[in-house]
Structures are given as structure tokens and as C-alpha cells.
Design an enzyme around this catalytic site. Sequence first.
Site: not given
Length: 277
Positions: A65, A101
Amino acid sequence: MDRYAVVGNPIAHSKSPWIHAAFARQTGQALAYEALLAPLDDFAGTVARFRAEGGRGLNVTVPFKLEAFALADRRTPRAEAAGAVNTLALGADGILGDNTDGAGLVRDLSLNLHCPLAGRRILLLGAGGATRGALLPLLDSAPARLCIANRTRHKAVELAQAFAAHAGTVRIEGCGFEALADQRFDLVINATSASLSGELPPLPPGLYAQGALAYDMMYGRGHTPFLRAALADGAARVADGLGMLVEQAAESFALWRGVRPDSAPVLAELRQLIEAG
Ligand code: ATR
């Protein structure tokens, strides 16, 4: 057919291909979505090859990420705040990095779990990437208070300071676990990776206000150890992170396709599959 994938290492057990296939069926979108294993030392090359083959978008998972953040030509404000990217849109004009997220967490809490956030006292456990990703969307939902508690206290304090400019009227603070004694919260979110090693954050008892929800970003069959401990400590309700997983996927799907899937039936079916083992 437009191609998408989730890229990570390891990747074999990812639920994302199943989730996105369900979204595509439901919305009548013609797309292919696969799982892509990237070598640990060649994330950028893997993305470049997928893009050269016509790939339109990627979900990015552990451990890439931060590399995805660096690779993006442009980033959304929520990706900038998270310091990490879990969604790449591969356009002709460059690569857009987003982070869905935190939005997925907030949608799961508010829409699926009917847990109001405005005016509430929220405790976020952990000060790593999972917490960082959740902070901006949580602050945007205007709780009265947002407390970040971490084993290594200074990381929580620094994170609270870093987000103070986004906090508006929200009281944001960072502390160690011991400082939580005698405090009560309406929502306690476990964003630590403690459960990966079968451990629990060492929390003082009595954290849960009346009607409080305990939420674990981890998920699995039955209750996670954190949720079992929360019930024993008086949490009125518990939920694991499967809804967050489905909602962050829905958010990515909406970014790529301009169509928002109905996540509830997909979540219900995935839950059944997981409980059935
Ligand atoms: P992630 O991206 O999943 O958040 P991370 O950035 O490595 O992973 O952060 C892990 C978080 O879980 C940290 O807040 C870590 O606490 P420290 O900062 O003190 O290391 C927390 N964590 C990991 N194991 C833990 C444990 N056994 N008890 C409490 N907290 C733990």
C-alpha cells in the site's frame, strides 16, 4: 472485457475476486477481476505489465500500500491523509491513487451496523497503517471525541497531532492503553495487528459505555478474540471487519465503474460462505 485485479503477496486467499465478481453480476458490468501475485521486489513492474496488457484498475493489499502511494501520479485527499493507497485507477492520463479503507469502515458502521458516529465517543486501538487509513473518514463523521490508544504511546500522540488540523470540533487525542482506565466509549475499534499473533491489546476493564459497539477490523469464523474479550467486558454489540472489506471493495468499484453496487446482499452471502468454512 475491462480487466481489474487485486495485487498483493501473498494473494491466494483474497476474497476480492469473489466480491467484485458478485458486484459485476449484480450491476450488469462486463469486467474480469483476478488475483495478481507480485514479487516482493517488483510491485511497480507488476503494475506496469498489467497496465500494458490493458488493465484498468487494481486493489492493492499487503505489503504494497505504501509503494502504491508512491507510484500514483495523482492521489485523492483521503489517500493523502492515509499515507497509503489501496485502489489504483489506471487511466490513459496517468495513475490515480485512492484509499477506500476508511470510507469502507464508516459505511459499514453507519449503513450496515446502524451505529451513529456523530456526537459519539470513539476509541481507536493501534497507531499503524490501519488506524491512519481510518482517521480522516472517522473525523469527517463528526464524533464528539476520537481517542487513539497505542502500545507505543508516542505513535498515538504523533498521529493525533498530525490529524489535529482535520479535526474541526472533534476532540482528538493520543495515549497509551493505561490512560484508558475509568474512561467510557460508545465505539471501540481494534485496528491493531495483535490478533495476527493471537494476542490482545492489554486494555483496562470497563471501557464500554451503555449500548457500546466493539468493532474488530479483523474477521473470521465466529467471534475474534478481541470481540470475545469485548463481550466479556460489557460491550452491548460486536462486529468484525468483513463488512469493511465488502464496503471498501464497493467504494473501489464505484470509483472505477461509476456505479455503486448494493453491498448488503453480497456481504450476507460472503458471511454465509465464511461461517460454512
Ligand atoms: P497495520 O498496517 O495493520 O496497522 P502496522 O502499521 O504494523 O500494521 O501497525 C500495527 C499496530 O498494531 C501498531 O499500532 C502496533 O502497536 P505498536 O505501535 O506498539 O507496535 C499494534 N500491535 C501489534 N501487536 C500488538 C499487540 N500484541 N498488542 C497491542 N498492540 C499491538
